[in-house]
Design an enzyme around this catalytic site. Structure first.
Site, PDB file in Angstrom:
ATOM      1  N   HIS A 168       0.828  -1.220   0.000  1.00 16.48           N
ATOM      2  CA  HIS A 168       0.000   0.000   0.000  1.00 16.48           C
ATOM      3  C   HIS A 168       0.862   1.269   0.000  1.00 16.48           C
ATOM      4  O   HIS A 168       0.414   2.317   0.448  1.00 16.48           O
ATOM      5  CB  HIS A 168      -0.961   0.038   1.196  1.00 16.48           C
ATOM      6  CG  HIS A 168      -1.671  -1.251   1.443  1.00 16.48           C
ATOM      7  ND1 HIS A 168      -2.901  -1.538   0.903  1.00 16.48           N
ATOM      8  CD2 HIS A 168      -1.303  -2.352   2.151  1.00 16.48           C
ATOM      9  CE1 HIS A 168      -3.274  -2.757   1.288  1.00 16.48           C
ATOM     10  NE2 HIS A 168      -2.310  -3.276   2.028  1.00 16.48           N
ATOM     11  N   SER A 289      15.370  20.961 -16.940  1.00 14.61           N
ATOM     12  CA  SER A 289      14.199  21.778 -17.233  1.00 14.61           C
ATOM     13  C   SER A 289      14.674  23.076 -17.867  1.00 14.61           C
ATOM     14  O   SER A 289      15.735  23.598 -17.522  1.00 14.61           O
ATOM     15  CB  SER A 289      13.447  22.077 -15.936  1.00 14.61           C
ATOM     16  OG  SER A 289      12.745  23.290 -16.035  1.00 14.61           O
ATOM     17  N   LYS A 295      16.491  21.333 -11.706  1.00 11.59           N
ATOM     18  CA  LYS A 295      15.783  20.085 -11.984  1.00 11.59           C
ATOM     19  C   LYS A 295      16.651  19.044 -12.666  1.00 11.59           C
ATOM     20  O   LYS A 295      17.486  19.340 -13.503  1.00 11.59           O
ATOM     21  CB  LYS A 295      14.585  20.360 -12.895  1.00 11.59           C
ATOM     22  CG  LYS A 295      13.507  21.180 -12.213  1.00 11.59           C
ATOM     23  CD  LYS A 295      12.618  20.312 -11.377  1.00 11.59           C
ATOM     24  CE  LYS A 295      11.495  19.794 -12.242  1.00 11.59           C
ATOM     25  NZ  LYS A 295      10.458  19.174 -11.455  1.00 11.59           N
ATOM     26  N   GLU A 302       9.778   8.024 -16.858  1.00 11.47           N
ATOM     27  CA  GLU A 302       8.424   8.540 -17.123  1.00 11.47           C
ATOM     28  C   GLU A 302       7.950   8.135 -18.517  1.00 11.47           C
ATOM     29  O   GLU A 302       6.792   7.786 -18.718  1.00 11.47           O
ATOM     30  CB  GLU A 302       8.418  10.057 -16.984  1.00 11.47           C
ATOM     31  CG  GLU A 302       8.596  10.503 -15.544  1.00 11.47           C
ATOM     32  CD  GLU A 302       8.756  12.014 -15.461  1.00 11.47           C
ATOM     33  OE1 GLU A 302       7.738  12.696 -15.338  1.00 11.47           O
ATOM     34  OE2 GLU A 302       9.898  12.492 -15.537  1.00 11.47           O
TER      35      GLU A 302
END
Ligand code: ARG
Length: 470
Positions: A168, A289, A295, A302
């Site tokens: 979980h 970025s 970043k 992804e």
């Protein structure tokens, strides 16, 4: 791609009017099926050789056609071939180019075959090769997983790296990082197996099924099957030209693989966040970025997670194409190719990227160990301790649950509870018992087969390494 003034279609005999431009566009598959050119020419070479062997074509006809096909293949490989939209698909582009090159004898190549068995054999050859290539790439990534498992058995000052295990997404029990790597190695082992099983099942040549019913010509389907490296010819001509379940199996094995890589990606994204801080990805496999200079984004993971969507979509797409088609061939089946090419390309590059990225990534053992100790991750060990002394496990669970409540209300860990508090909860408990609740003791205790105890994981690594070796 050119679409010059149409020459006569190879099937033009009964048509009085030229094909409408939009129909030509809609109908053509050559923009994508030119990718089957190698397979198409291999299929034709096997077919024409067989036509010679059984005496349907004369030896000089076979020689002219074969040489012409070889020359076309050379042109295609060199990028000198002119693909023409008005010639519809790869098969008719090659055949028409053959006619341009060697004249009317080219027309004899299509004796005793149809585009239906031609496309079926080309596509099977492609899918079989793609399936075996993905099996190999999957095995390579599995091997990387096992090597990473081995490396992290000793990478924390000679000790195994400890990771929180989750259910979980709540800290559940400590595990070895190596155990986590081996979990993915197991999934990839089954993925490889799915590709290899599918490759064995699709290893049949549809060539010679002709349009749908077989042919009156005395062809030798066993010879063409063998020449093309298939185990045998397909047993039924309708099935040979009309079935695409070999592609469906390929697409479903790709989908399950991508589901696994997507879970891996989700964990990679999560663990490399500032908040988790478990994992540092290499600069070479992350991106920046354009506006936020700080970043470092896990784009590979992804994208892998995102691209699983198109791979699942390709499976759904082909299932939907096939399900409503009557036997045998229907033009609907032309829609079988792009999704397969796309899933093959997507899975190949994703597997390659992970095989590169994981060995260059760093696991921050202090952070993962500290995280594994939080969240009362050793509460089960305390309950097991009581149960070993004869307390029924359910009762032990209740007692430890009370202690976890007490500790969390007062912002403490289990081992920070006082001797008194422990003894009050149960006479068999004490501060000394609580003091033994380390993450190392917890993992060491889980020595059941398939469990996370270091000697178990060590043995699992050895077993995997020797299996991958053999
Ligand atoms: N381009 C077609 C395909 O990909 C080849 C087979 C066409 N056969 C036919 N009878 N029209 O499916």
């Amino acid at each position: 791609m050119t679409n010059q003034a149409q020459d006569r279609k190879l099937w033009g005999g009964r048509f009085a009017e030229a094909t409408a431009d939009l129909v030509e566009q809609y109908n053509a598959s050559v923009p994508f099926d030119q990718r089957l050119a190698e397979q198409d020419i291999r299929g034709s070479l096997a077919h024409v050789a067989m036509l010679g062997q059984v005496g349907i074509l004369a030896a000089d006809e076979v020689a002219q056609i074969s040489e012409g096909l070889q020359a076309i293949l050379t042109d295609i490989r060199a990028g000198h071939f002119e693909w023409r939209l008005d010639r519809e698909d790869v098969h008719m582009n090659v055949e028409a180019a053959l006619r341009d090159r060697i004249g009317p004898v080219a027309g004899k190549l299509h004796t005793a075959r149809s585009r239906n068995d031609q496309v079926a054999v080309d596509f099977r050859l492609f899918v079989k090769e793609a399936t075996l290539q993905l099996a190999d790439l999957t095995r390579q990534l599995r091997s990387v997983m096992v090597q990473e498992a081995q490396r992290h058995l000793t990478s924390d000052q000679g000790q195994p790296v400890i990771l929180p295990g989750y259910t979980h997404l709540q800290v559940a029990q400590p595990i070895l990082l190596s155990h986590w790597f081996l979990a993915y190695a197991e999934m990839l082992k089954r993925d490889e197996g799915r590709f290899r099983d599918a490759a064995a099942r699709m290893d049949e040549s549809p060539l010679g099924s002709a349009a749908l019913a077989g042919t009156p010509w005395p062809i030798d389907r066993h010879a063409t099957a063998a020449a093309l490296g298939f185990a045998r010819p397909t047993a039924n001509s309708l099935d040979g030209v009309g079935s695409r379940d070999f592609a469906l199996e390929f697409l479903s094995a790709c989908s399950i693989l991508m589901a696994h890589l997507s879970r891996l990606s989700e964990e990679t994204v999560l663990y490399s966040t500032f908040e988790f801080g478990f994992l540092t990805l290499p600069d070479s496999h992350t991106t920046g970025s354009s506006i936020m200079p700080q970043k470092k984004n896990p784009d590979v993971s992804e994208l892998a997670r995102g691209k699983s969507g198109r791979v699942f979509g390709n499976l759904m797409g082909l299932l939907t194409v096939v399900k409503g088609t009557p036997l045998a061939y229907n033009k609907d089946l032309q829609e079988d190719k792009e999704g397969v090419f796309d899933s093959f390309d997507t899975c190949s590059i994703t597997l390659r990227l992970y095989a590169e990225m994981l060995p260059k990534s760093t696991w921050n053992a202090d952070v993962t160990r500290a995280a594994a100790a939080r969240g009362y991750s050793t509460a089960t060990d305390l309950a097991d301790h009581l149960a070993r002394s004869g307390v029924p496990f359910r009762e032990a669970h209740e007692v430890v649950g009370g202690l976890v409540g007490l500790a969390s209300r007062s912002g403490r860990q289990l081992w920070e509870l006082t001797d008194n508090e422990m003894r009050q909860a149960h006479p068999l408990l004490s501060a000394e018992v609580a003091g033994q609740l380390t993450v190392e003791a917890s993992v060491a205790g889980r020595g059941s087969f398939g469990g996370t105890a270091p000697e178990r994981v060590q043995a699992a690594v050895q077993a995997a390494l020797s299996e991958l070796d053999g």
